[in-house]
Design a protein around this motif. Structure first.
Motif, PDB file in Angstrom:
ATOM      1  N   ASP A  35       0.630  -1.123   0.092  1.00 35.21           N
ATOM      2  CA  ASP A  35       0.010   0.061  -0.079  1.00 35.21           C
ATOM      3  C   ASP A  35       0.865   1.242   0.143  1.00 35.21           C
ATOM      4  O   ASP A  35       1.473   1.471   1.084  1.00 35.21           O
ATOM      5  CB  ASP A  35      -0.923  -0.054   1.375  1.00 35.21           C
ATOM      6  N   THR A  36       0.644   1.864  -1.117  1.00 31.17           N
ATOM      7  CA  THR A  36       1.744   3.025  -1.164  1.00 31.17           C
ATOM      8  C   THR A  36       0.839   4.436  -0.681  1.00 31.17           C
ATOM      9  O   THR A  36       1.531   5.465  -0.688  1.00 31.17           O
ATOM     10  CB  THR A  36       2.164   3.297  -2.447  1.00 31.17           C
ATOM     11  N   SER A  37      -0.074   4.223  -0.502  1.00 29.32           N
ATOM     12  CA  SER A  37      -1.194   5.505  -0.174  1.00 29.32           C
ATOM     13  C   SER A  37      -0.552   6.433   0.929  1.00 29.32           C
ATOM     14  O   SER A  37      -0.624   7.660   1.334  1.00 29.32           O
ATOM     15  CB  SER A  37      -2.618   5.168  -0.066  1.00 29.32           C
ATOM     16  N   HIS A  38       0.377   5.752   2.038  1.00 32.36           N
ATOM     17  CA  HIS A  38       0.815   6.290   3.146  1.00 32.36           C
ATOM     18  C   HIS A  38       2.494   6.906   2.998  1.00 32.36           C
ATOM     19  O   HIS A  38       2.873   7.663   3.804  1.00 32.36           O
ATOM     20  CB  HIS A  38       0.720   5.731   4.145  1.00 32.36           C
ATOM     21  N   MET A  39       2.637   6.629   1.619  1.00 30.67           N
ATOM     22  CA  MET A  39       4.283   7.061   1.167  1.00 30.67           C
ATOM     23  C   MET A  39       4.156   8.444   0.970  1.00 30.67           C
ATOM     24  O   MET A  39       3.345   8.842   0.188  1.00 30.67           O
ATOM     25  CB  MET A  39       4.785   6.059   0.513  1.00 30.67           C
ATOM     26  N   ASP A  40       5.510   8.985   1.278  1.00 35.84           N
ATOM     27  CA  ASP A  40       5.520  10.344   0.775  1.00 35.84           C
ATOM     28  C   ASP A  40       6.128  10.193  -0.494  1.00 35.84           C
ATOM     29  O   ASP A  40       6.549   9.064  -1.132  1.00 35.84           O
ATOM     30  CB  ASP A  40       6.679  11.440   1.793  1.00 35.84           C
ATOM     31  N   GLN A  43       9.618   8.025  -0.840  1.00 41.23           N
ATOM     32  CA  GLN A  43       9.258   6.835  -0.735  1.00 41.23           C
ATOM     33  C   GLN A  43       8.618   6.172  -1.853  1.00 41.23           C
ATOM     34  O   GLN A  43       9.039   5.114  -2.169  1.00 41.23           O
ATOM     35  CB  GLN A  43       8.576   6.627   0.570  1.00 41.23           C
ATOM     36  N   LYS A  44       7.764   6.678  -2.386  1.00 41.79           N
ATOM     37  CA  LYS A  44       6.839   6.314  -3.781  1.00 41.79           C
ATOM     38  C   LYS A  44       8.130   6.189  -4.863  1.00 41.79           C
ATOM     39  O   LYS A  44       8.050   5.025  -5.485  1.00 41.79           O
ATOM     40  CB  LYS A  44       6.038   7.334  -3.913  1.00 41.79           C
TER      41      LYS A  44
END
Length: 62
Positions: A35-40, A43-44
């Protein structure tokens, strides 16, 4: 006798390569399912780079 040792060495090398590929596949699967939704943004970006690296290693890069 030397032929048998050579064959065993080749087999061990092939097994090692197979194990490494399995580990890489597992890591790739974890990355692709993350889940990349919480990454800045950084990080992405790193996530994308890691996915590309493993994809290229596993499936060949263009």
């Amino acid at each position: 006798m030397a032929e048998v040792h050579l064959r065993l060495s080749r087999d061990k090398l092939e097994i090692g390569k197979t194990r490494e590929r399995i580990k890489m596949s597992s890591t790739y699967k974890e990355l692709i399912m993350a889940d990349t939704s919480h990454m800045d943004e950084y990080q992405k970006s790193e996530h994308q780079r890691a996915l590309k690296f493993f994809s290229d290693q596993l499936f060949g890069g263009n």
